[in-house]
Scaffold this motif. Structure first.
Motif, PDB file in Angstrom:
ATOM      1  N   GLU A  80       0.837  -1.190   0.000  1.00  0.00           N
ATOM      2  CA  GLU A  80       0.000   0.000   0.000  1.00  0.00           C
ATOM      3  C   GLU A  80       0.878   1.248   0.000  1.00  0.00           C
ATOM      4  O   GLU A  80       1.931   1.271   0.630  1.00  0.00           O
ATOM      5  N   THR A  81       0.441   2.281  -0.727  1.00  0.00           N
ATOM      6  CA  THR A  81       1.257   3.492  -0.828  1.00  0.00           C
ATOM      7  C   THR A  81       0.456   4.747  -0.516  1.00  0.00           C
ATOM      8  O   THR A  81      -0.652   4.931  -1.012  1.00  0.00           O
ATOM      9  N   THR A 125       6.938   8.784  -0.507  1.00  0.00           N
ATOM     10  CA  THR A 125       6.046   7.636  -0.592  1.00  0.00           C
ATOM     11  C   THR A 125       6.189   6.803   0.667  1.00  0.00           C
ATOM     12  O   THR A 125       7.284   6.312   0.972  1.00  0.00           O
ATOM     13  N   THR A 162      -2.130  11.116  -2.147  1.00  0.00           N
ATOM     14  CA  THR A 162      -2.900  10.027  -2.742  1.00  0.00           C
ATOM     15  C   THR A 162      -2.632   8.752  -1.952  1.00  0.00           C
ATOM     16  O   THR A 162      -1.521   8.544  -1.449  1.00  0.00           O
ATOM     17  N   TYR A 163      -3.651   7.913  -1.839  1.00  0.00           N
ATOM     18  CA  TYR A 163      -3.513   6.624  -1.173  1.00  0.00           C
ATOM     19  C   TYR A 163      -3.902   5.551  -2.178  1.00  0.00           C
ATOM     20  O   TYR A 163      -5.023   5.549  -2.694  1.00  0.00           O
ATOM     21  N   ASN A 164      -2.948   4.702  -2.499  1.00  0.00           N
ATOM     22  CA  ASN A 164      -3.138   3.660  -3.522  1.00  0.00           C
ATOM     23  C   ASN A 164      -3.698   4.248  -4.812  1.00  0.00           C
ATOM     24  O   ASN A 164      -4.565   3.673  -5.461  1.00  0.00           O
ATOM     25  N   GLY A 165      -3.206   5.438  -5.172  1.00  0.00           N
ATOM     26  CA  GLY A 165      -3.572   6.077  -6.433  1.00  0.00           C
ATOM     27  C   GLY A 165      -4.794   6.978  -6.381  1.00  0.00           C
ATOM     28  O   GLY A 165      -5.057   7.699  -7.332  1.00  0.00           O
ATOM     29  N   ALA A 166      -5.547   6.958  -5.277  1.00  0.00           N
ATOM     30  CA  ALA A 166      -6.749   7.795  -5.169  1.00  0.00           C
ATOM     31  C   ALA A 166      -6.454   9.032  -4.335  1.00  0.00           C
ATOM     32  O   ALA A 166      -5.749   8.954  -3.321  1.00  0.00           O
TER      33      ALA A 166
END
Length: 179
Positions: A80-81, A125, A162-166
């Motif tokens: 998870e990022t 990140t 952003t969290y997991n791209g969102a």
């Protein structure tokens, strides 16, 4: 002569070279010249020093000639990022900050480099594996400075998150004072 100390804060060792955390100073220059003894290997927590010999005053570059250089850093491991984009107003020094997830600091003390005025951003990140649900992420601005005008003000900005791209709701902040 001036003594410059490098402090290694978070040494770790679990019995093998593959599980050893060390810090290396690969080189040092002063006013464009290599510093004798400018290579250090910090194999345990503590300080090591080098001596810089100053031969006299050197004119500082004009502020407009100093270009900020954004940087990228990855902290932690996991699939998870959380990606944070940060910038600063760097009056007299770069902005320093820490990040905490669920009130636990991650990544040590960080320094911003990207210019907010130039629309640049550093990219941090945070990798991990978090349980489902909401998680509190805190950004702590450590070294605010203000001398009375917008041009003499040090600030830190969270440009996006952003969290997991969102996109993260509330992922844009202006930190105008320490805290």
């Amino acid at each position: 002569d001036h003594k410059v100390s490098l402090y290694f804060l978070n040494d770790a060792y679990d019995g093998t070279a593959a599980t050893d955390r060390n810090l290396y100073l690969d080189s040092a220059t002063y006013n464009g010249a290599a510093v004798s003894g400018g290579k250090l290997a910090l194999m345990s927590a503590g300080a090591q020093a080098l001596t810089v010999h100053d031969t006299g005053p050197v004119a500082a570059p004009a502020a407009a000639a100093v270009a900020a250089t954004p940087f990228t850093m990855n902290i932690g491991t996991g699939s998870e990022t959380l990606v944070l984009k940060l910038s600063e107003d760097a009056y007299k020094a770069d902005s320093q900050y820490t990040i905490a997830v669920e009130r636990k600091q991650v990544g040590g003390t960080l320094t911003a480099h990207a210019s907010h005025d130039a629309r640049q951003s550093d990219t941090i990140t945070l990798n991990g594996g978090r349980a489902a649900g909401d998680h509190k992420v805190s950004l702590y601005f450590l070294n605010d400075a203000y001398d009375g005008t917008a041009a003499t003000d040090r600030n830190l900005y969270l440009d996006s998150a952003t969290y997991n791209g969102a996109a993260v709701s509330g992922g844009k902040l202006a930190l105008m004072s320490a805290g």
